[in-house]
Design an enzyme around this catalytic site. Structure first.
Site, mmCIF file in Angstrom:
data_model
loop_
_atom_site.group_PDB
_atom_site.id
_atom_site.type_symbol
_atom_site.label_atom_id
_atom_site.label_comp_id
_atom_site.label_asym_id
_atom_site.label_seq_id
_atom_site.Cartn_x
_atom_site.Cartn_y
_atom_site.Cartn_z
ATOM 1 N N SER A 147 -47.203 -6.807 -19.704
ATOM 2 C CA SER A 147 -45.919 -6.947 -20.416
ATOM 3 C C SER A 147 -45.349 -6.140 -21.325
ATOM 4 O O SER A 147 -45.214 -4.773 -20.893
ATOM 5 C CB SER A 147 -46.038 -8.308 -21.074
ATOM 6 O OG SER A 147 -44.796 -8.909 -20.879
ATOM 7 N N HIS A 169 -46.505 -15.430 -15.493
ATOM 8 C CA HIS A 169 -46.549 -14.086 -16.328
ATOM 9 C C HIS A 169 -47.846 -14.162 -16.970
ATOM 10 O O HIS A 169 -48.019 -14.983 -18.319
ATOM 11 C CB HIS A 169 -45.430 -14.086 -17.202
ATOM 12 C CG HIS A 169 -45.156 -12.587 -18.181
ATOM 13 N ND1 HIS A 169 -44.914 -11.779 -17.616
ATOM 14 C CD2 HIS A 169 -45.328 -12.696 -19.411
ATOM 15 C CE1 HIS A 169 -44.706 -10.688 -18.597
ATOM 16 N NE2 HIS A 169 -45.018 -11.485 -19.709
HETATM 17 C C1 GCU Z 1 -40.247 -11.127 -23.300
HETATM 18 C C2 GCU Z 1 -39.552 -9.664 -23.196
HETATM 19 C C3 GCU Z 1 -40.177 -8.985 -21.893
HETATM 20 C C4 GCU Z 1 -41.606 -8.648 -22.285
HETATM 21 C C5 GCU Z 1 -42.304 -10.008 -22.717
HETATM 22 C C6 GCU Z 1 -43.836 -9.978 -23.245
HETATM 23 O O1 GCU Z 1 -40.298 -12.171 -22.054
HETATM 24 O O2 GCU Z 1 -38.346 -10.054 -22.618
HETATM 25 O O3 GCU Z 1 -39.394 -7.679 -21.614
HETATM 26 O O4 GCU Z 1 -42.262 -8.077 -21.244
HETATM 27 O O5 GCU Z 1 -41.615 -10.550 -23.494
HETATM 28 O O6 GCU Z 1 -43.866 -8.718 -23.626
HETATM 29 O O7 GCU Z 1 -44.525 -10.732 -22.968
#
Ligand code: GCU
Length: 433
Positions: free
Chosen positions: A271, A412
């Site tokens: 992420s 995710h």
């Molecule tokens: C949010 C953000 C993303 C990121 C994510 C994370 O969803 O919008 O860009 O990758 O957090 O780091 O968990």
């Protein structure tokens, strides 16, 4: 003083909760319709800014690569300083771990600059069985402290500010005993060690706490120069730049540790830390391989598709992640002089793995695949290899090679499936000797 810090904590937690709710609302209203993806043309990887074509690897490394790196520094992540004036390493704890499978080492990396200092706590597990040149390693920052990787009671509890976690109440911003091992599903340490790899990790907040404080805390405090009126330069580094820089400082340490083969270190991140691992790997060619797990916007996903999270949204929700210049492209992705296929191209010819998850539409899996596919020309020029898939592969059908991609089922996260593929891939290039 105490009252003041309690008040500050409550205010910060409140504002983080509020921004979390705002973020969820944004996720719900983003575009997830392929038919509504705008038309776009990607900047060419192998054509220099003056219009000349790149014909060989010499021209790539001498001209085009530095040009692209500079564009990312100027317009996206900001410029990072070099090594600090003074660095010291101290092994603060070590011992046997996992019934003799590994040795645990905890190293304090102390960085000093301009009379200020910063400590980064590195956790290392090194397989007991390793070759003469040391073990290959997988390095990645973590979100919630080293003690969340495992319930190993010897892991030092981090005393820095922690990002409040959805699953643990809003004011949980200090490390607690209860948090031990809570990220262990994302770090299958024993599986990795048994395959012959060392694991190196540090808490990203040691380098820069992940909230918008006007760039005063973390490593920003050591380096940031303000101009007249207290203004930062529009190309000064944001937090992603600091975290990537921190990975390079950890690599500096690994080069000094003979238990690790520093020529065989893969950098991995999930992420926002996936965005970070890509930026670290792009800049620092000492990283032998790079893994991006669900990195999305500002990571592996093409910005021009504006699918799921967009440049405007990420800049609004996380004003501290990128440099000020990046905001010029809010809603104007087509005028960006780069897109993320060029970030992946900067890693060439080193092996790169981009992984997406089917339900993680916010990160735009197709945009991640397309960015990788569009790095083909540079990989082909430098290594003769391309991504072995013309179209996006089906769910759970990994494409593994110098350029690797998979779309995992589910959301995710970093899962056992992801690790299984990463280790298979790593075995080909940096595995046991
Ligand atoms: C949010 C953000 C993303 C990121 C994510 C994370 O969803 O919008 O860009 O990758 O957090 O780091 O968990």
């Amino acid at each position: 003083m105490k009252r003041f810090s309690v008040l500050l904590t409550v205010l910060l937690a409140g504002s983080l909760l509020f921004s979390h709710m705002a973020l969820r609302a944004q996720e719900a209203e983003a575009n997830y319709n392929e038919a509504k993806v705008p038309r776009y043309t990607l900047p060419e990887a192998l054509v220099c800014l003056d219009g000349s074509a790149v014909a060989d690897s010499q021209q790539w490394f001498a001209r085009r690569r530095p040009e692209i790196l500079k564009l990312f520094r100027d317009q996206v992540y900001g410029h990072a300083p070099g090594r600090p004036e003074d660095v010291s390493y101290r092994v603060v704890e070590s011992g046997e771990a996992f019934d003799g499978l590994a040795v645990r080492k905890q190293v304090e990396i102390k960085l000093r600059q301009g009379g200020k200092k910063l400590s980064v706590g590195l956790l290392l597990y090194i397989p007991t069985e390793r070759g003469k040149t040391g073990a290959p390693a997988i390095l990645g920052l973590n979100f919630a402290g080293n003690h969340t990787l495992s319930d190993d009671p010897a892991i030092i509890l981090n005393t820095n500010w922690m990002r409040p976690r959805k699953d643990s109440g809003i004011v949980d911003n200090r490390a607690t005993e209860a948090a031990r091992g809570t990220s262990s599903s994302r770090w299958p340490l024993e599986t990795i060690l048994r395959r012959g790899y060392a694991v190196a990790s540090a808490y990203y907040g040691d380098i820069d706490p992940d909230f918008d404080d006007g760039f005063r805390n973390g490593v920003h405090a050591l380096f940031d120069k303000r101009g007249g009126g207290g203004q930062r330069a529009a190309d000064a580094w944001g937090s992603i730049g600091t975290w990537a820089w921190g990975l390079s400082r950890i690599m500096d340490y690994l080069e000094t540790d003979s238990d690790i083969d520093h020529a065989r270190v893969a950098v991995l991140g999930h992420s926002r830390l996936g965005k970070t691992s890509l930026w670290a790997g792009a800049q620092d060619q000492r990283f032998a391989m790079v893994i991006s797990n669900n990195s999305g916007c500002g990571g592996a996903a093409l910005s021009r598709r504006a699918f799921g999270e967009t440049v405007a949204r990420i800049n609004e929700s996380f004003p501290h992640w990128f440099c000020e210049n990046f905001r010029q492209y809010d809603g104007r992705e087509n005028s960006l002089p780069v897109d993320q296929h060029l970030l992946l191209s900067l890693i060439a010819p080193r092996p790169v793995y981009v992984a997406s998850a089917e339900d993680d539409r916010w990160a735009d899996p197709r945009g991640e695949f397309l960015a990788l596919k569009n790095a083909d020309p540079v990989y082909f020029l430098l290594s003769g290899d391309t991504l072995a898939a013309a179209a996006m592969p089906q769910v759970n059908q990994p494409v593994i090679g110098r350029m690797s991609y998979h779309l995992r089922s589910g959301g995710h996260d970093v899962t056992a499936y992801d690790w299984d593929k990463y280790l298979q891939w790593a075995d080909r290039y940096i595995g046991r000797r």
